[in-house]
Scaffold this motif. Structure first.
Motif, PDB file in Angstrom:
ATOM      1  N   PRO A  43       0.804  -1.232   0.000  1.00 48.12           N
ATOM      2  CA  PRO A  43       0.000   0.000   0.000  1.00 48.12           C
ATOM      3  C   PRO A  43       0.836   1.280   0.000  1.00 48.12           C
ATOM      4  CG  PRO A  43      -0.194  -1.176   2.108  1.00 48.12           C
ATOM      5  CD  PRO A  43       0.471  -2.110   1.151  1.00 48.12           C
ATOM      6  N   GLY A  44       2.088   1.208   0.415  1.00 46.31           N
ATOM      7  CA  GLY A  44       2.931   2.400   0.431  1.00 46.31           C
ATOM      8  C   GLY A  44       3.788   2.561  -0.813  1.00 46.31           C
ATOM      9  N   TYR A  45       3.563   1.715  -1.828  1.00 47.94           N
ATOM     10  CA  TYR A  45       4.432   1.730  -3.001  1.00 47.94           C
ATOM     11  C   TYR A  45       4.473   3.090  -3.691  1.00 47.94           C
ATOM     12  CZ  TYR A  45       5.723   1.194  -7.910  1.00 47.94           C
ATOM     13  OH  TYR A  45       6.270   1.385  -9.149  1.00 47.94           O
ATOM     14  N   GLU A  46       3.319   3.645  -4.014  1.00 46.22           N
ATOM     15  CA  GLU A  46       3.304   4.879  -4.791  1.00 46.22           C
ATOM     16  C   GLU A  46       3.903   6.046  -4.000  1.00 46.22           C
ATOM     17  OE1 GLU A  46       2.678   6.939  -8.388  1.00 46.22           O
ATOM     18  OE2 GLU A  46       2.791   4.829  -7.838  1.00 46.22           O
ATOM     19  N   ALA A  47       3.580   6.116  -2.717  1.00 46.48           N
ATOM     20  CA  ALA A  47       4.144   7.180  -1.891  1.00 46.48           C
ATOM     21  C   ALA A  47       5.661   7.044  -1.790  1.00 46.48           C
ATOM     22  CB  ALA A  47       3.521   7.151  -0.497  1.00 46.48           C
ATOM     23  N   THR A  48       6.138   5.828  -1.660  1.00 46.46           N
ATOM     24  CA  THR A  48       7.580   5.586  -1.581  1.00 46.46           C
ATOM     25  C   THR A  48       8.267   5.967  -2.883  1.00 46.46           C
ATOM     26  OG1 THR A  48       7.344   3.827   0.069  1.00 46.46           O
ATOM     27  CG2 THR A  48       9.318   3.773  -1.308  1.00 46.46           C
ATOM     28  N   ARG A  49       7.681   5.564  -4.011  1.00 40.56           N
ATOM     29  CA  ARG A  49       8.268   5.872  -5.317  1.00 40.56           C
ATOM     30  C   ARG A  49       8.338   7.385  -5.545  1.00 40.56           C
ATOM     31  NH1 ARG A  49       6.903   6.790 -10.688  1.00 40.56           N
ATOM     32  NH2 ARG A  49       4.735   7.134 -10.089  1.00 40.56           N
ATOM     33  N   LEU A  50       7.264   8.094  -5.219  1.00 38.84           N
ATOM     34  CA  LEU A  50       7.233   9.539  -5.447  1.00 38.84           C
ATOM     35  C   LEU A  50       8.159  10.283  -4.485  1.00 38.84           C
ATOM     36  CD1 LEU A  50       3.411   9.908  -6.097  1.00 38.84           C
ATOM     37  CD2 LEU A  50       5.250  10.286  -7.763  1.00 38.84           C
ATOM     38  N   ARG A  51       8.234   9.819  -3.254  1.00 39.08           N
ATOM     39  CA  ARG A  51       9.181  10.430  -2.311  1.00 39.08           C
ATOM     40  C   ARG A  51      10.598  10.316  -2.856  1.00 39.08           C
ATOM     41  NH1 ARG A  51      12.706   8.143   0.159  1.00 39.08           N
ATOM     42  NH2 ARG A  51      11.749   6.098  -0.120  1.00 39.08           N
ATOM     43  N   TYR A  52      10.932   9.154  -3.374  1.00 34.86           N
ATOM     44  CA  TYR A  52      12.272   8.936  -3.898  1.00 34.86           C
ATOM     45  C   TYR A  52      12.532   9.796  -5.136  1.00 34.86           C
ATOM     46  CZ  TYR A  52      16.393   6.478  -5.622  1.00 34.86           C
ATOM     47  OH  TYR A  52      17.649   6.180  -6.062  1.00 34.86           O
ATOM     48  N   LEU A  53      11.558   9.876  -6.027  1.00 33.75           N
ATOM     49  CA  LEU A  53      11.726  10.696  -7.234  1.00 33.75           C
ATOM     50  C   LEU A  53      11.958  12.158  -6.873  1.00 33.75           C
ATOM     51  CD1 LEU A  53       8.993   9.163  -9.579  1.00 33.75           C
ATOM     52  CD2 LEU A  53      11.464   9.121  -9.972  1.00 33.75           C
ATOM     53  N   ASN A  54      11.191  12.672  -5.931  1.00 34.32           N
ATOM     54  CA  ASN A  54      11.373  14.063  -5.499  1.00 34.32           C
ATOM     55  C   ASN A  54      12.761  14.282  -4.901  1.00 34.32           C
ATOM     56  OD1 ASN A  54       9.001  15.951  -5.779  1.00 34.32           O
ATOM     57  ND2 ASN A  54       7.934  14.177  -4.929  1.00 34.32           N
ATOM     58  N   ALA A  55      13.186  13.351  -4.046  1.00 34.22           N
ATOM     59  CA  ALA A  55      14.488  13.498  -3.394  1.00 34.22           C
ATOM     60  C   ALA A  55      15.626  13.428  -4.410  1.00 34.22           C
ATOM     61  CB  ALA A  55      14.652  12.417  -2.326  1.00 34.22           C
ATOM     62  N   MET A  56      15.531  12.509  -5.355  1.00 34.58           N
ATOM     63  CA  MET A  56      16.601  12.357  -6.342  1.00 34.58           C
ATOM     64  C   MET A  56      16.605  13.513  -7.350  1.00 34.58           C
ATOM     65  SD  MET A  56      18.553   9.851  -5.619  1.00 34.58           S
ATOM     66  CE  MET A  56      18.293  10.345  -3.923  1.00 34.58           C
ATOM     67  N   PHE A  57      15.426  14.031  -7.688  1.00 32.75           N
ATOM     68  CA  PHE A  57      15.386  15.197  -8.572  1.00 32.75           C
ATOM     69  C   PHE A  57      16.123  16.363  -7.926  1.00 32.75           C
ATOM     70  CE2 PHE A  57      13.231  19.274  -9.511  1.00 32.75           C
ATOM     71  CZ  PHE A  57      13.699  19.429 -10.812  1.00 32.75           C
ATOM     72  N   ALA A  58      15.860  16.615  -6.650  1.00 34.19           N
ATOM     73  CA  ALA A  58      16.540  17.707  -5.953  1.00 34.19           C
ATOM     74  C   ALA A  58      18.049  17.472  -5.897  1.00 34.19           C
ATOM     75  CB  ALA A  58      15.973  17.853  -4.543  1.00 34.19           C
ATOM     76  N   LYS A  59      18.461  16.198  -5.759  1.00 35.37           N
ATOM     77  CA  LYS A  59      19.881  15.885  -5.609  1.00 35.37           C
ATOM     78  C   LYS A  59      20.650  16.056  -6.914  1.00 35.37           C
ATOM     79  CE  LYS A  59      21.031  13.171  -2.411  1.00 35.37           C
ATOM     80  NZ  LYS A  59      21.276  12.078  -1.458  1.00 35.37           N
ATOM     81  N   VAL A  60      20.030  15.679  -8.051  1.00 32.24           N
ATOM     82  CA  VAL A  60      20.777  15.693  -9.322  1.00 32.24           C
ATOM     83  C   VAL A  60      20.495  16.942 -10.155  1.00 32.24           C
ATOM     84  CG1 VAL A  60      20.736  13.174  -9.367  1.00 32.24           C
ATOM     85  CG2 VAL A  60      19.063  14.442 -10.721  1.00 32.24           C
ATOM     86  N   ALA A  61      19.611  17.824  -9.681  1.00 30.82           N
ATOM     87  CA  ALA A  61      19.142  18.947 -10.512  1.00 30.82           C
ATOM     88  C   ALA A  61      20.267  19.833 -11.020  1.00 30.82           C
ATOM     89  CB  ALA A  61      18.133  19.781  -9.724  1.00 30.82           C
TER      90      ALA A  61
END
Length: 294
Positions: A240-258
């Protein structure tokens, strides 16, 4: 010393060596510097193109550990084959550029023997540079002891176990089928599978290893890390937490590599719906638009 002679459980330390001629001696000698007496060491050179084999052969003549040389098979396949040849109740993979601290195995084995529900025991790390010198205090990570279940690890509720300190219960590792060769970053996925099988992951507060930060660390390959992490999440998409986990990671990695990889950042941003963007996305957007790549 054998398990029968010592009365202690045998620990199999597995070193898969690959192009770490400058570091492998420190790794091997740190195994022999353990204050825990019941250890077997298996070393495989997985197709190194530097002087690793010569260094390891010299150490094998001195110390007498099990050593094989092979064409490159990759880390997961090599570890699985080493596990099949090993005899320990506990399995300790060790990176050929990392170093065990002397009390590591004695502390971990004592804990695991008292906690049969624990599938993996880990601990703190100290960061060193390519020359073996400690990094500055502000770069070190000092974290308290913690126990993780599957949700803690998958949903990033608590910091995960540092890879250089992992000690596996053999029965837990065998229950999930060992390491998966289709996953390039092996440690996180096997941790999730062991936790998903119902075991706990316990992380001790004490530093147990030195983690070497240098130019060839796998984590510095951002695209590989991100693609692999997303593929791992996908394996648990029924959670049940899959989508929230995936989006949290995408946001964090976008900020890191921007500000360091505009093309990769753009790909990540395109996967984040407007409604799921957050403060990290805004920080990343500022870096993406206004900060130049160094």
């Amino acid at each position: 010393m054998t398990e029968v002679q010592s009365g202690l459980p045998l620990v199999s330390v597995l070193i898969s060596s690959y192009n770490h001629a400058n570091f492998i001696e420190a790794s091997i000698r740190s195994v022999y510097a353990q204050d825990y007496p019941c250890i077997e060491l298996l070393v495989v050179d997985d197709g190194s193109r530097d002087d690793s084999v010569a260094v390891i052969q010299r150490l094998q003549e001195e110390l007498g550990f099990n050593f094989l040389v092979q064409e490159n098979k990759g880390l997961c396949t090599t570890l699985n084959e080493m596990i099949a040849r090993s005899s320990g109740r506990y399995i300790a993979p060790l990176g050929s550029d990392d170093v065990m601290l002397p009390e590591r195995l004695s502390l971990q084995v004592a804990f695991m023997e008292q906690h049969p529900e624990t599938g993996i025991c880990a601990g703190g790390i100290l960061l060193i540079d390519g020359e073996g010198q400690p990094l500055s205090d502000r770069k070190q990570r000092h974290r308290p002891a913690r126990r993780l279940d599957f949700d803690d690890l998958f949903m990033d509720r608590q910091p995960g176990p540092p890879a250089p300190t992992l000690l596996f219960r053999r029965s837990a590792l065998e229950e999930v089928g060992g390491f998966d060769p289709s996953i390039r970053i092996e440690d996180y996925y096997v941790e999730l599978r062991i936790a998903h099988a119902g075991y706990f992951i316990d992380i001790l507060e004490q530093p147990l290893a030195l983690y070497r930060v240098h130019g060839n660390n796998t984590y510095k390959n951002r695209r590989l890390m991100i693609d692999t992490e997303l593929a791992i999440y996908k394996r648990f998409e029924d959670h049940p937490g899959y989508e929230a986990t995936r989006l949290r990671y995408l946001n964090a990695m976008f900020a890191k590599v921007a500000s360091e990889d505009k093309a990769l950042a753009g790909e990540l941003l395109a996967q984040i719906p407007w409604r799921s963007r957050n403060l990290k996305t805004l920080k990343g957007l500022w870096r993406y638009c206004f900060k130049r790549i160094a």
